[in-house]
Write a protein that holds these residues in place. Structure first.
Motif, PDB file in Angstrom:
ATOM      1  N   ALA A  11       0.838  -1.199   0.000  1.00  0.00           N
ATOM      2  CA  ALA A  11       0.000   0.000   0.000  1.00  0.00           C
ATOM      3  C   ALA A  11       0.877   1.255   0.000  1.00  0.00           C
ATOM      4  O   ALA A  11       0.605   2.225  -0.704  1.00  0.00           O
ATOM      5  CB  ALA A  11      -0.931   0.000   1.212  1.00  0.00           C
ATOM      6  N   GLU A  12       1.947   1.189   0.786  1.00  0.00           N
ATOM      7  CA  GLU A  12       2.902   2.289   0.841  1.00  0.00           C
ATOM      8  C   GLU A  12       3.485   2.558  -0.551  1.00  0.00           C
ATOM      9  O   GLU A  12       3.639   3.701  -0.966  1.00  0.00           O
ATOM     10  CB  GLU A  12       4.026   1.861   1.787  1.00  0.00           C
ATOM     11  CG  GLU A  12       4.709   2.924   2.554  1.00  0.00           C
ATOM     12  CD  GLU A  12       5.588   2.286   3.624  1.00  0.00           C
ATOM     13  OE1 GLU A  12       5.271   2.469   4.803  1.00  0.00           O
ATOM     14  OE2 GLU A  12       6.570   1.590   3.287  1.00  0.00           O
TER      15      GLU A  12
ATOM     16  N   GLY B 256       1.629   4.710  -2.810  1.00  0.00           N
ATOM     17  CA  GLY B 256       1.541   6.111  -2.422  1.00  0.00           C
ATOM     18  C   GLY B 256       0.583   6.368  -1.276  1.00  0.00           C
ATOM     19  O   GLY B 256       0.231   7.512  -0.995  1.00  0.00           O
ATOM     20  N   VAL B 257       0.138   5.308  -0.599  1.00  0.00           N
ATOM     21  CA  VAL B 257      -0.777   5.488   0.530  1.00  0.00           C
ATOM     22  C   VAL B 257       0.019   5.943   1.763  1.00  0.00           C
ATOM     23  O   VAL B 257       1.034   5.341   2.095  1.00  0.00           O
ATOM     24  CB  VAL B 257      -1.534   4.175   0.842  1.00  0.00           C
ATOM     25  CG1 VAL B 257      -2.440   4.357   2.052  1.00  0.00           C
ATOM     26  CG2 VAL B 257      -2.325   3.714  -0.363  1.00  0.00           C
ATOM     27  N   ASN B 258      -0.455   6.992   2.393  1.00  0.00           N
ATOM     28  CA  ASN B 258       0.144   7.473   3.637  1.00  0.00           C
ATOM     29  C   ASN B 258      -0.383   6.579   4.767  1.00  0.00           C
ATOM     30  O   ASN B 258      -1.456   6.819   5.323  1.00  0.00           O
ATOM     31  CB  ASN B 258      -0.251   8.934   3.848  1.00  0.00           C
ATOM     32  CG  ASN B 258       0.431   9.552   5.050  1.00  0.00           C
ATOM     33  OD1 ASN B 258       0.847   8.849   5.960  1.00  0.00           O
ATOM     34  ND2 ASN B 258       0.537  10.858   5.045  1.00  0.00           N
TER      35      ASN B 258
ATOM     36  N   GLN C 199      11.648   3.389   1.742  1.00  0.00           N
ATOM     37  CA  GLN C 199      11.262   2.424   2.779  1.00  0.00           C
ATOM     38  C   GLN C 199      12.408   2.166   3.751  1.00  0.00           C
ATOM     39  O   GLN C 199      12.194   1.642   4.837  1.00  0.00           O
ATOM     40  CB  GLN C 199      10.784   1.115   2.145  1.00  0.00           C
ATOM     41  CG  GLN C 199       9.410   1.278   1.493  1.00  0.00           C
ATOM     42  CD  GLN C 199       8.850  -0.027   0.981  1.00  0.00           C
ATOM     43  OE1 GLN C 199       9.577  -0.873   0.484  1.00  0.00           O
ATOM     44  NE2 GLN C 199       7.539  -0.181   1.087  1.00  0.00           N
TER      45      GLN C 199
ATOM     46  N   ALA D 123       8.022   7.005   1.961  1.00  0.00           N
ATOM     47  CA  ALA D 123       7.698   6.252   0.749  1.00  0.00           C
ATOM     48  C   ALA D 123       6.544   6.883  -0.029  1.00  0.00           C
ATOM     49  O   ALA D 123       6.634   7.051  -1.248  1.00  0.00           O
ATOM     50  CB  ALA D 123       7.370   4.805   1.114  1.00  0.00           C
ATOM     51  N   HIS D 124       5.473   7.261   0.673  1.00  0.00           N
ATOM     52  CA  HIS D 124       4.315   7.774  -0.076  1.00  0.00           C
ATOM     53  C   HIS D 124       4.624   9.087  -0.780  1.00  0.00           C
ATOM     54  O   HIS D 124       4.047   9.381  -1.823  1.00  0.00           O
ATOM     55  CB  HIS D 124       3.078   7.878   0.809  1.00  0.00           C
ATOM     56  CG  HIS D 124       3.246   8.753   2.013  1.00  0.00           C
ATOM     57  ND1 HIS D 124       2.948  10.080   1.997  1.00  0.00           N
ATOM     58  CD2 HIS D 124       3.700   8.471   3.251  1.00  0.00           C
ATOM     59  CE1 HIS D 124       3.195  10.586   3.199  1.00  0.00           C
ATOM     60  NE2 HIS D 124       3.662   9.638   3.981  1.00  0.00           N
TER      61      HIS D 124
ATOM     62  N   VAL E 120       6.669   8.110  -3.929  1.00  0.00           N
ATOM     63  CA  VAL E 120       5.727   7.617  -4.934  1.00  0.00           C
ATOM     64  C   VAL E 120       5.014   8.787  -5.602  1.00  0.00           C
ATOM     65  O   VAL E 120       4.819   8.807  -6.814  1.00  0.00           O
ATOM     66  CB  VAL E 120       4.714   6.643  -4.284  1.00  0.00           C
ATOM     67  CG1 VAL E 120       3.607   6.285  -5.253  1.00  0.00           C
ATOM     68  CG2 VAL E 120       5.424   5.384  -3.805  1.00  0.00           C
TER      69      VAL E 120
ATOM     70  N   PHE F 131      -2.575  -7.112  -3.486  1.00  0.00           N
ATOM     71  CA  PHE F 131      -3.538  -7.141  -2.383  1.00  0.00           C
ATOM     72  C   PHE F 131      -4.379  -8.398  -2.586  1.00  0.00           C
ATOM     73  O   PHE F 131      -5.212  -8.446  -3.485  1.00  0.00           O
ATOM     74  CB  PHE F 131      -4.372  -5.862  -2.376  1.00  0.00           C
ATOM     75  CG  PHE F 131      -3.511  -4.643  -2.303  1.00  0.00           C
ATOM     76  CD1 PHE F 131      -2.781  -4.364  -1.157  1.00  0.00           C
ATOM     77  CD2 PHE F 131      -3.374  -3.794  -3.391  1.00  0.00           C
ATOM     78  CE1 PHE F 131      -1.944  -3.269  -1.091  1.00  0.00           C
ATOM     79  CE2 PHE F 131      -2.542  -2.688  -3.329  1.00  0.00           C
ATOM     80  CZ  PHE F 131      -1.828  -2.427  -2.182  1.00  0.00           C
TER      81      PHE F 131
ATOM     82  N   MET G  74      -5.797   0.583  -7.253  1.00  0.00           N
ATOM     83  CA  MET G  74      -4.857   1.049  -6.228  1.00  0.00           C
ATOM     84  C   MET G  74      -3.627   1.680  -6.869  1.00  0.00           C
ATOM     85  O   MET G  74      -2.988   2.553  -6.290  1.00  0.00           O
ATOM     86  CB  MET G  74      -4.434  -0.102  -5.301  1.00  0.00           C
ATOM     87  CG  MET G  74      -5.405  -0.406  -4.173  1.00  0.00           C
ATOM     88  SD  MET G  74      -5.932   1.040  -3.248  1.00  0.00           S
ATOM     89  CE  MET G  74      -4.371   1.573  -2.498  1.00  0.00           C
TER      90      MET G  74
ATOM     91  N   TYR H 145      -3.671   5.430  -7.086  1.00  0.00           N
ATOM     92  CA  TYR H 145      -3.931   6.161  -5.845  1.00  0.00           C
ATOM     93  C   TYR H 145      -3.211   7.497  -5.798  1.00  0.00           C
ATOM     94  O   TYR H 145      -3.732   8.480  -5.297  1.00  0.00           O
ATOM     95  CB  TYR H 145      -3.528   5.301  -4.640  1.00  0.00           C
ATOM     96  CG  TYR H 145      -3.928   5.900  -3.316  1.00  0.00           C
ATOM     97  CD1 TYR H 145      -5.232   5.778  -2.855  1.00  0.00           C
ATOM     98  CD2 TYR H 145      -3.026   6.621  -2.552  1.00  0.00           C
ATOM     99  CE1 TYR H 145      -5.613   6.337  -1.658  1.00  0.00           C
ATOM    100  CE2 TYR H 145      -3.402   7.190  -1.349  1.00  0.00           C
ATOM    101  CZ  TYR H 145      -4.699   7.041  -0.905  1.00  0.00           C
ATOM    102  OH  TYR H 145      -5.080   7.608   0.289  1.00  0.00           O
ATOM    103  N   ARG H 146      -1.975   7.543  -6.346  1.00  0.00           N
ATOM    104  CA  ARG H 146      -1.240   8.811  -6.238  1.00  0.00           C
ATOM    105  C   ARG H 146      -1.930   9.872  -7.100  1.00  0.00           C
ATOM    106  O   ARG H 146      -2.463   9.572  -8.166  1.00  0.00           O
ATOM    107  CB  ARG H 146       0.231   8.628  -6.609  1.00  0.00           C
ATOM    108  CG  ARG H 146       0.511   8.562  -8.092  1.00  0.00           C
ATOM    109  CD  ARG H 146       1.992   8.344  -8.313  1.00  0.00           C
ATOM    110  NE  ARG H 146       2.335   8.543  -9.707  1.00  0.00           N
ATOM    111  CZ  ARG H 146       2.870   9.665 -10.181  1.00  0.00           C
ATOM    112  NH1 ARG H 146       3.148  10.683  -9.402  1.00  0.00           N
ATOM    113  NH2 ARG H 146       3.135   9.771 -11.471  1.00  0.00           N
TER     114      ARG H 146
END
Lengths: 294, 234
Positions: free
Chosen positions: A179-180, A183-185, B50, B70-71, B74, B88, B99, B102-103
């Motif tokens: 998830a990280e 780009g998920v915080n 990370q 990391a986010h 990204v 997932f 997903m 997401y960014r």
């Protein structure tokens, strides 16, 4: 026959009560992977807030939802940010458990200090009046709790399934590292989820306050069953918790009538142990848990 | 585009990378090859935020990204397709791809990008509504790459994309890497499969025990005596 129907109905209503308390607990566990031992005290805080707002402002208890739910969200979010998050890097996960136990005791004593050992009765506004549904009688407030539990389960499932944030929450629950990489915080999702779980128990508090006297130790009364329900439903599964609550509610109600009210808890927890031995991952197994949340 | 300068990094008390410097220019396919445990994955995880490096500096498009989470990395457009797919498991393939978007800068024109990606991976299209966990290893790798592409990466990094795949699937994966690079995406690929990777790449770095021991163009590395002896068995 009427008696039987009445027992089942009572069981379902009790199940609704257990469910609405347990949903927030299973949500937090499924996502943040923290067992929140302060969950019962969150309920207690919510009930005191409801009582205060209702008595001071003379409002219908349900109207206090506009204040109680956001306040509980903030309490949950702050718990994650200030208490759990700093401990997440700890070598030993058990530290978080002790932290929530500590929070539980602190909240309980804070309530004792503020409100004393007396019982606070939230005005009932007719919610304790019985209504008849065909051959069975239930309390108006119980029916609302049951319906609200169903609505909450559906609303959470829709949110988790269809919204971008809901998907991110499920992604974090299923694979934090991946998830990280999308780009998920992740820390923010944890704060949000803890807040959401606390907001759910806030809703439960508003609905329960008119029916049960509020006291500093009311949380302990509800939370043990909530834990049973969460484990039974498969840890982290929202629909699982709901159906687990129905099973416990019906068993509780039937045992109270057929075996004796003094033995209700013995039967419920005895059954719980048997189920755990036979199906360690809960009644609804792994599949349901995983496909819905974690 | 991406520069690592004198990076030291590791986990806990263990140092893995020592004084690693490398650069990737826009439009290139660059590879880091090396044996298991040489520090290839650590390099990628350090780039993507990370792992915090102990020393050194990482810049991306002129910006210092050494200490970013990391986010945030990204968000800048650096996407890692991780080792072992890391899908997932209990989301459908479609949700996994969603997903990827997401960014923030990947949220527009999702539909057309999904179409592009599915044209590249017809098998993924057939599996869209299945749970990711029910897919074969090769299919999962395709989904992992497709998910990375959905993020509209400026730099797409692959960690061992051929790991555990049948030879025919491996060549498909490398075909896809070539096609992705052809559309202008910069690629950094980490592999133990030295020969195939060097065939695809423009330039390569050889990582041994956490340090860069060789850096050259891919054709030159393929002819290098050390490489031929140590990695190609020739």
């Amino acid at each position: 026959m009427t008696t039987f129907l009445q027992i089942i109905t009572n069981g379902l209503m009790l199940g609704g009560l257990f469910a609405i308390v347990a949903i927030g607990l299973t949500l937090i566990f499924g996502i943040v992977k923290v067992v929140n031992f302060a969950h019962g005290e969150f309920l207690m805080v919510g009930m005191f807030l409801t009582w205060m707002i209702t008595t001071r402002m003379g409002l219908h208890p349900f109207a206090s939802v506009i204040l109680v739910v956001p306040a509980m969200f903030v309490l949950g979010a702050l718990t994650q940010r200030l208490l759990i998050q700093p401990l997440m890097g700890a070598e030993d996960d058990h530290v978080q458990i002790f932290a929530t136990v500590g929070l539980s005791t602190a909240l309980m004593n804070l309530a004792l200090l503020t409100y004393g050992a007396d019982i606070a009765n939230t005005p009932t506004f007719g919610l304790r009046a019985p209504i008849e549904l065909g051959p069975v009688r239930i309390l108006t407030g119980q029916l609302y709790i049951f319906l609200a539990a169903i609505a909450l389960v559906i609303a959470l499932q829709l949110f988790l399934k269809n919204s971008q944030t809901g998907r991110a929450i499920r992604a974090v629950a299923q694979h934090r590292v991946a998830a990280e990489l999308m780009g998920v915080n992740v820390p923010r999702i944890y704060i949000l989820s803890f807040g959401l779980g606390a907001a759910c128990v806030g809703l439960a508090a508003v609905l329960i306050a008119p029916l049960y006297p509020t006291s500093s130790n009311i949380g302990t009364y509800f939370v043990l069953t909530a834990f049973v329900v969460v484990v039974l439903g498969g840890l982290g599964s929202i629909p699982g918790a709901f159906f687990g609550a129905m099973v416990i509610g019906i068993v509780d109600s039937a045992a109270g009538y057929y075996i004796g009210s003094g033995l209700r808890e013995a039967v419920v927890f005895g059954l719980f142990l048997v189920i755990l031995i036979l199906r360690p991952s809960g009644l609804f197994g792994k599949r349901m848990t995983l496909s819905h949340l974690s | 585009m991406l520069t690592l300068k004198n990076i030291d990094a590791g986990y806990g008390p263990t140092t893995i990378l020592q004084d690693v410097s490398l650069d990737v220019k826009a439009g290139e396919i660059v590879t880091i090859v090396g044996a298991n445990g040489a520090g290839k994955t650590t390099t990628l995880r350090t780039i993507v935020g990370q792992i915090l490096p102990r020393r050194g500096k990482i810049t991306f498009q002129g910006e210092d990204i050494t200490r970013l989470h990391a986010h945030d990395v990204v968000d800048r457009g650096i996407i890692l397709v991780p080792e072992g797919r890391q899908l997932f498991p209990d989301m459908t393939v479609r949700e996994n791809l969603q997903m990827g978007t997401y960014r923030k800068s990947a949220r527009s024109d999702q539909e057309s990008r999904l179409e592009e990606v599915l044209t590249l991976f017809p098998r993924v299209r057939e599996r869209l509504d299945q749970n990711a966990a029910s897919l074969s290893g090769g299919e999962q790798q395709m989904v992992a790459i497709a998910r990375g592409m959905m993020a509209k990466p400026t730099l797409l990094m692959f960690d061992e994309p051929s790991l555990g795949l049948a030879p025919i699937i491996v060549s498909q994966v490398f075909d896809v890497v070539r096609q992705i690079a052809a559309t202008g995406t910069t690629v950094l690929i980490v592999e133990q499969n030295v020969f195939t990777t060097l065939k695809v790449a423009d330039r390569g770095y050889v990582l041994e025990n956490g340090s860069i021991v060789l850096a050259d163009t891919a054709p030159a590395l393929l002819k290098n005596d050390h490489i031929r002896r140590a990695y190609l068995g020739i």
